[in-house]
Design an enzyme around this catalytic site. Sequence first.
Site, PDB file in Angstrom:
ATOM      1  N   LYS A  88      10.994  -7.912  21.435  1.00 17.78           N
ATOM      2  CA  LYS A  88      11.229  -9.364  22.226  1.00 17.78           C
ATOM      3  C   LYS A  88      12.298  -9.915  21.785  1.00 17.78           C
ATOM      4  O   LYS A  88      13.098 -10.499  22.820  1.00 17.78           O
ATOM      5  CB  LYS A  88       9.838 -10.307  22.252  1.00 17.78           C
ATOM      6  CG  LYS A  88       9.837 -11.375  23.133  1.00 17.78           C
ATOM      7  CD  LYS A  88       9.209 -10.815  24.515  1.00 17.78           C
ATOM      8  CE  LYS A  88       9.106 -11.920  25.541  1.00 17.78           C
ATOM      9  NZ  LYS A  88       8.471 -11.307  26.804  1.00 17.78           N
ATOM     10  N   TYR A 108       0.794  -1.133   0.241  1.00 17.90           N
ATOM     11  CA  TYR A 108      -0.058  -0.003  -0.094  1.00 17.90           C
ATOM     12  C   TYR A 108       1.014   1.410   0.054  1.00 17.90           C
ATOM     13  O   TYR A 108       0.552   2.411  -0.658  1.00 17.90           O
ATOM     14  CB  TYR A 108      -0.808  -0.086   1.242  1.00 17.90           C
ATOM     15  CG  TYR A 108      -1.973   1.229   1.259  1.00 17.90           C
ATOM     16  CD1 TYR A 108      -3.016   1.133   0.588  1.00 17.90           C
ATOM     17  CD2 TYR A 108      -1.412   2.326   1.886  1.00 17.90           C
ATOM     18  CE1 TYR A 108      -3.820   2.433   0.413  1.00 17.90           C
ATOM     19  CE2 TYR A 108      -2.360   3.425   1.821  1.00 17.90           C
ATOM     20  CZ  TYR A 108      -3.357   3.388   1.204  1.00 17.90           C
ATOM     21  OH  TYR A 108      -4.376   4.586   1.229  1.00 17.90           O
ATOM     22  N   ASP A 166      11.260 -10.573  30.472  1.00 14.61           N
ATOM     23  CA  ASP A 166      11.443  -9.107  30.561  1.00 14.61           C
ATOM     24  C   ASP A 166      11.877  -8.542  31.943  1.00 14.61           C
ATOM     25  O   ASP A 166      12.879  -7.865  31.806  1.00 14.61           O
ATOM     26  CB  ASP A 166       9.944  -8.527  30.120  1.00 14.61           C
ATOM     27  CG  ASP A 166       9.576  -9.001  28.787  1.00 14.61           C
ATOM     28  OD1 ASP A 166      10.258  -9.159  27.774  1.00 14.61           O
ATOM     29  OD2 ASP A 166       8.482  -8.749  28.576  1.00 14.61           O
ATOM     30  N   GLU A 179       9.578  -7.955   4.052  1.00  5.41           N
ATOM     31  CA  GLU A 179       9.674  -7.821   5.610  1.00  5.41           C
ATOM     32  C   GLU A 179       9.236  -9.122   5.838  1.00  5.41           C
ATOM     33  O   GLU A 179       9.537  -9.814   7.120  1.00  5.41           O
ATOM     34  CB  GLU A 179       8.738  -6.797   6.435  1.00  5.41           C
ATOM     35  CG  GLU A 179       7.296  -7.170   6.433  1.00  5.41           C
ATOM     36  CD  GLU A 179       6.699  -6.483   4.896  1.00  5.41           C
ATOM     37  OE1 GLU A 179       7.426  -6.071   4.009  1.00  5.41           O
ATOM     38  OE2 GLU A 179       5.544  -6.078   5.163  1.00  5.41           O
ATOM     39  N   HIS A 230       6.084  -8.082  -0.077  1.00  2.00           N
ATOM     40  CA  HIS A 230       6.490  -7.960   1.284  1.00  2.00           C
ATOM     41  C   HIS A 230       7.894  -8.426   1.813  1.00  2.00           C
ATOM     42  O   HIS A 230       8.167  -9.469   1.809  1.00  2.00           O
ATOM     43  CB  HIS A 230       5.494  -8.387   2.161  1.00  2.00           C
ATOM     44  CG  HIS A 230       4.084  -7.666   2.274  1.00  2.00           C
ATOM     45  ND1 HIS A 230       3.902  -6.589   2.826  1.00  2.00           N
ATOM     46  CD2 HIS A 230       2.897  -7.920   1.447  1.00  2.00           C
ATOM     47  CE1 HIS A 230       2.650  -6.057   2.747  1.00  2.00           C
ATOM     48  NE2 HIS A 230       2.204  -6.810   1.683  1.00  2.00           N
ATOM     49  N   GLY A 241      10.463 -13.790  37.117  1.00  2.00           N
ATOM     50  CA  GLY A 241      11.017 -14.938  36.400  1.00  2.00           C
ATOM     51  C   GLY A 241      10.793 -15.074  34.985  1.00  2.00           C
ATOM     52  O   GLY A 241      11.557 -15.912  34.408  1.00  2.00           O
TER      53      GLY A 241
END
Length: 519
Positions: A375, A86, A233, A177, A175, A230
């Site tokens: 993450k 797009y 993060d 990615e 795409h 625990g």
Amino acid sequence: MTNITADRILILDFGSQYSQLIARRVREAGVYSEMYAYDISEEDIRNFNPKGIILSGGPESVHIEGSPRAPQVVFELGVPVLGICYGFQTMSEQLGGKVEAGVVHEFGYAKIDITHQDKLLHGIADENNQSQVWMSHGDKVARLPEGFVSTSSTPSCPFASASDENRKLYGVQFHPEVTHTAKGVELIANFVHKICGCGSEWNSDNIIEMRIAQLKQQIGDNKVLLGLSGGVDSSVVAALLHRAIGDQLTCVFVDNGLLRLNEGDQVMQMFGENMGIRVIRADAEERFLGALAGVTDPEAKRKIIGREFIEVFSEEARKLDGVKFLAQGTIYPDVIESAASKQGKAHVIKSHHNVGGLPDDLAFELVEPLRDLFKDEVRKLGVALGIPAHMIYRHPFPGPGLGVRILGEVKKEYADILRVADDIFMQELRASGWYDKTAQAFAVFQPVKSVGVVGDGRRYAWVIALRAVETVDFMTARFAHLPYELVDKISTRIMNEIRDVSRVVYDVSSKPPATIEWE
Ligand code: XMP
């Protein structure tokens, strides 16, 4: 110290499900990137000072009245621009080209024929001058804006990619990615390095060095409190803060009695003994189980566990003197998503993150050292900081823990049985190599009694369900097709080693319609 975010790419999000992936791929190429909704202000774009801009894909059609457009300043700054799907269509339309409404939706693998080698497609072609890509679009560009040349095509898409190298404007219909595009990583690296001229400063060692300097500056000689769970993060936050400020950090670890086998001891050993971090263990099993007695509704259980956690944590916090900061393991997707839910779209706003409902008398300032990290970046940081890989690459574990894996009322007897069953399951998954092939696996306690035979007698004992799923995003999942021999071994061990279990079942539900957890 060099500023490792000085070379930065701005990603404008038009709502594609792949937008976050673009930001991750850019960072994997060693370049800092941030993602904002497409309609951020001209001033914000200028202030961001990007070395390049990427326009993401999106679900809309440029022909629909009011469909999103890139701010015109994007094409006026003189920095390279890459439009994806797009993003390519709106760039074409805005610069005087034409987009044709698609009759057929092209979705899936395609081979592009590379017809003109520009800087973006450098090193992409195979020996037949082709490359495998992933397409997902309805509309397509039918006429390029002035100055553009077509660089590749497919039988159904004459402009699979195009560029105006004088103005440093690039567009791809596919795409790059997603991993299905064979040379997507190379294409994005070409854009950020060869075209935008960015270096490769964004890596774990540099991020750690930068973050430690920032933390030292922000915190000074003040004290910081961190709730250690625990999980990945909070563990990485603990390790990072310990390196930055040493003994000024105090962690509180709340043992709610709903953790996995020996988990509390492992956390204390890892962070307390091995890393020398000051960790206060709040043993609150009785309190949590007391509050949960008689409660069967899953949402009510979640609320009680959340409330008790805040209370126990607050009590521990009040015992400490002179704490100024509260550290939290907020990560970048939380920031993007919490902004998105407020705005209805991905919009990174610098609002204060919700402190998780601590009482008013505990007015801490926040420290969120992972706030701009994905993450996978947090995991890499964790490994670089010396946290063992088996902790960093552990399956996710829900906040309410075994509280939502014991169906109905939670009792200590049930939690003890479930912990042992779950541990046997994990041991066997690890030993067989299936732990890393599944995204999440666990045992669930069924509060029903089923008959079994032991010797000459019958015994009525509990039922354990095993759940193992394969998923990338946790939004959809399929049950893992574990080999029968493995399931056999696990079920035999659970029934032999736990007297109070007479039956083991394997959950063969996918999500949707089932969810991953049972409650
Ligand atoms: P579901 O069961 O919704 O799970 O398919 C998707 C992911 O979310 C986790 N999950 C939770 N995590 N608190 C959490 O912190 C919760 O109440 C909770 N419920 C589900 C689940 O483990 C899976 O990874």
